[in-house]
Scaffold this active site. Structure first.
Site, PDB file in Angstrom:
ATOM      1  N   ASP A  34       0.872  -1.187   0.000  1.00 39.35           N
ATOM      2  CA  ASP A  34       0.000   0.000   0.000  1.00 39.35           C
ATOM      3  C   ASP A  34       0.901   1.227   0.000  1.00 39.35           C
ATOM      4  OD1 ASP A  34      -3.272   0.175   1.094  1.00 39.35           O
ATOM      5  OD2 ASP A  34      -2.111   2.014   0.784  1.00 39.35           O
ATOM      6  N   LYS A  88     -10.929   5.782  -5.930  1.00 37.90           N
ATOM      7  CA  LYS A  88     -12.324   5.329  -6.011  1.00 37.90           C
ATOM      8  C   LYS A  88     -13.365   6.421  -5.816  1.00 37.90           C
ATOM      9  CE  LYS A  88     -13.033   4.403  -1.216  1.00 37.90           C
ATOM     10  NZ  LYS A  88     -13.743   3.674  -0.213  1.00 37.90           N
ATOM     11  N   SER A 128     -16.621  -2.879 -10.237  1.00 39.99           N
ATOM     12  CA  SER A 128     -17.708  -2.143  -9.587  1.00 39.99           C
ATOM     13  C   SER A 128     -18.970  -2.246 -10.433  1.00 39.99           C
ATOM     14  CB  SER A 128     -17.279  -0.679  -9.483  1.00 39.99           C
ATOM     15  OG  SER A 128     -18.380   0.143  -9.216  1.00 39.99           O
ATOM     16  N   TYR A 153     -13.888   7.740 -13.102  1.00 35.08           N
ATOM     17  CA  TYR A 153     -13.664   6.577 -12.238  1.00 35.08           C
ATOM     18  C   TYR A 153     -14.329   5.334 -12.831  1.00 35.08           C
ATOM     19  CZ  TYR A 153     -14.897   3.196  -8.668  1.00 35.08           C
ATOM     20  OH  TYR A 153     -15.115   2.014  -8.010  1.00 35.08           O
ATOM     21  N   LYS A 157     -12.808   1.571 -14.513  1.00 33.42           N
ATOM     22  CA  LYS A 157     -13.195   0.185 -14.179  1.00 33.42           C
ATOM     23  C   LYS A 157     -13.593  -0.568 -15.445  1.00 33.42           C
ATOM     24  CE  LYS A 157     -12.373   0.259  -9.807  1.00 33.42           C
ATOM     25  NZ  LYS A 157     -11.199  -0.450  -9.297  1.00 33.42           N
TER      26      LYS A 157
HETATM   27  N1  UFG Z   1     -25.873  10.006  -0.667  1.00 33.92           N
HETATM   28  C1  UFG Z   1     -26.575  11.005  -0.001  1.00 33.92           C
HETATM   29  N2  UFG Z   1     -25.884  11.816   0.851  1.00 33.92           N
HETATM   30  C2  UFG Z   1     -24.550  11.687   1.074  1.00 33.92           C
HETATM   31  C3  UFG Z   1     -23.846  10.663   0.387  1.00 33.92           C
HETATM   32  C4  UFG Z   1     -24.550   9.850  -0.476  1.00 33.92           C
HETATM   33  O1  UFG Z   1     -27.785  11.170  -0.176  1.00 33.92           O
HETATM   34  O2  UFG Z   1     -23.983  12.477   1.850  1.00 33.92           O
HETATM   35  C5  UFG Z   1     -26.624   9.133  -1.575  1.00 33.92           C
HETATM   36  C6  UFG Z   1     -26.094   9.210  -3.009  1.00 33.92           C
HETATM   37  O3  UFG Z   1     -26.667  10.306  -3.685  1.00 33.92           O
HETATM   38  C7  UFG Z   1     -26.520   7.840  -3.547  1.00 33.92           C
HETATM   39  C8  UFG Z   1     -26.430   6.926  -2.319  1.00 33.92           C
HETATM   40  O4  UFG Z   1     -26.445   7.787  -1.189  1.00 33.92           O
HETATM   41  O5  UFG Z   1     -27.836   7.907  -3.977  1.00 33.92           O
HETATM   42  C9  UFG Z   1     -25.148   6.101  -2.290  1.00 33.92           C
HETATM   43  O6  UFG Z   1     -24.063   6.988  -2.480  1.00 33.92           O
HETATM   44  P1  UFG Z   1     -22.548   6.551  -2.196  1.00 33.92           P
HETATM   45  O7  UFG Z   1     -21.683   7.721  -2.508  1.00 33.92           O
HETATM   46  O8  UFG Z   1     -22.420   5.939  -0.847  1.00 33.92           O
HETATM   47  O9  UFG Z   1     -22.328   5.364  -3.236  1.00 33.92           O
HETATM   48  P2  UFG Z   1     -22.488   5.372  -4.811  1.00 33.92           P
HETATM   49  O10 UFG Z   1     -23.637   4.470  -5.095  1.00 33.92           O
HETATM   50  O11 UFG Z   1     -22.492   6.693  -5.411  1.00 33.92           O
HETATM   51  O12 UFG Z   1     -21.072   4.817  -5.238  1.00 33.92           O
HETATM   52  C10 UFG Z   1     -20.631   3.597  -4.814  1.00 33.92           C
HETATM   53  C11 UFG Z   1     -19.111   3.587  -4.661  1.00 33.92           C
HETATM   54  C12 UFG Z   1     -18.450   3.736  -5.975  1.00 33.92           C
HETATM   55  C13 UFG Z   1     -19.027   2.767  -6.947  1.00 33.92           C
HETATM   56  C14 UFG Z   1     -20.500   2.993  -7.052  1.00 33.92           C
HETATM   57  C15 UFG Z   1     -21.173   2.105  -8.019  1.00 33.92           C
HETATM   58  O13 UFG Z   1     -18.706   4.623  -3.821  1.00 33.92           O
HETATM   59  O14 UFG Z   1     -17.079   3.478  -5.818  1.00 33.92           O
HETATM   60  O15 UFG Z   1     -21.049   2.727  -5.778  1.00 33.92           O
HETATM   61  O16 UFG Z   1     -22.506   2.511  -8.184  1.00 33.92           O
HETATM   62  F1  UFG Z   1     -18.510   2.904  -8.167  1.00 33.92           F
END
Ligand code: UFG
Length: 344
Positions: A34, A88, A128, A153, A157
């Site tokens: 790492d 990521k 992903s 990103y 992938k």
């Molecule tokens: N969300 C909120 N408030 C926040 C953070 C997130 O409402 O403060 C919502 C987002 O809009 C989304 C959901 O919660 O609707 C999940 O969001 P995340 O950021 O936790 O996860 P994502 O689905 O965007 O992304 C994750 C990983 C990525 C991956 C992706 C694939 O972080 O690495 O899933 O869909 F690529």
């Protein structure tokens, strides 16, 4: 019989560290590399506390070929590699695309070159569900086409999977499994290991737990006017320990004797779609506390609805998720309380 030695790139990160624990508990000998660009040593300490085993560890960058060669030379032959090391953050990738393409592609290409030179033939790659973009049908299975990526990103992938498919076609000895993660959440049930964003979290669950711990003022739910049951986005939230366990099943499969296994790919999800608001409510119930949250505007680039059809992983890897989203939230909260107290 000596245990199988597995190189784990990015083994000090969230998914890598939980997988290292599963490797140890299943009799493998992981060797971690790492560069701490997005992680710190705390998670390595957590692995040691859980397993009682000092982690074999090298600090360096996976895109540095001379460094990788030194590790391969020092450790002797690896039975396989798990490649977690990558950037990521979806939002950061939009702002810094060159950095994302350079890092995520270079590290994979360098690793593949060194594996070929050293005749190491088994690789598990962190992919992903982002490769599917906004899927036409849900639950999404592995036959779904790759739509145009929503972010650099996501594009890295997709490109990495394409590279792997091509390299496997050209090299009859190489076996690769790409694991397409849905949304990993939670922490190790011991509360010794969990997610540790080095900056302000982008992801939902660390934002929830940091808000609950008083580190963030409030959680904003990004959009409540989507075409879903409660207007918020739908995801497949999978416990990090379930996700980590799937990597052991995958490397077990590649380690089986027999013919060449080629290039394979699997969804890792629970098969259950949960809305963002539902998850927030489940957190409040599990933690038994109030949470300051409000509805806000949509976040650019968000997929509206996605969850996995995980049947292929069940049939081929004999793997399925065992924990619920509530289990994951309980564990994430126990970890947050521990880590935020220790950092005060
Ligand atoms: N969300 C909120 N408030 C926040 C953070 C997130 O409402 O403060 C919502 C987002 O809009 C989304 C959901 O919660 O609707 C999940 O969001 P995340 O950021 O936790 O996860 P994502 O689905 O965007 O992304 C994750 C990983 C990525 C991956 C992706 C694939 O972080 O690495 O899933 O869909 F690529």
């Amino acid at each position: 019989m000596t245990s199988k030695k597995i190189l784990v790139t990015g083994g000090a990160g969230y998914i890598g560290a939980h997988t290292v624990v599963e490797l140890y508990t299943n009799g493998y000998s992981p060797v971690v590399i790492d560069n701490f660009s997005k992680s710190d040593r705390t998670l390595l300490e957590g692995i040691e506390k859980i397993t009682g085993i000092p982690v074999v560890f090298y600090e360096g960058d996976c895109a540095d070929k001379e460094f990788l060669k030194r590790v391969f030379k020092k450790e002797g032959k690896f039975d396989g590699v798990m490649h977690f090391a990558a950037y990521k953050s979806v939002g950061e990738s939009v702002e810094q695309p060159i950095m994302y393409y350079r890092n995520n592609l270079d590290s994979l290409l360098t690793l593949l070159e060194v594996m070929k030179e050293q005749r190491v033939n088994n690789l598990i790659f962190s992919s992903s569900c982002t490769v599917y973009g906004e899927p036409d049908t849900i639950p999404v299975d592995e036959q779904a086409p790759f739509k145009k990526a929503e972010s650099p990103y996501g594009a890295t992938k997709q490109m990495c999977e394409q590279i792997l498919e091509d390299v496997v076609k050209a090299d009859q000895n190489l076996n690769v499994i790409s694991l397409r993660y849905f949304n990993p959440i939670g922490a190790h049930p011991s509360a010794m290991l969990g997610e540790l964003p080095i900056d302000k979290p982008n992801n939902l669950v660390p934002y929830i737990t940091q808000t609950a711990a008083g580190i963030r003022e409030k959680l904003v739910i990004f959009g409540d006017d989507y075409d879903t049951s409660d207007g918020t986005c739908i995801r497949d939230f999978i416990h990090i320990v379930d996700l980590a366990a799937a990597h052991v099943k995958a490397i077990d499969k590649l380690s089986e004797a027999g013919e060449n296994k080629g290039y394979q790919y699997y969804n890792l999800g629970t098969g259950r779609g949960v809305s963002v608001l539902q998850l927030v409510k489940e957190f409040i119930e599990v933690a038994g506390i109030k949470l300051n949250y409000e509805m806000g505007p949509r976040r650019a680039g968000d997929v509206v609805k996605t969850y996995a059809n995980p049947t292929k992983a069940k049939n081929d890897l004999n793997w399925s998720a065992q924990y619920t989203a509530k289990d994951a939230l309980r564990d994430a909260w126990a970890w947050e309380k521990k880590i935020s107290t220790s950092r005060k």
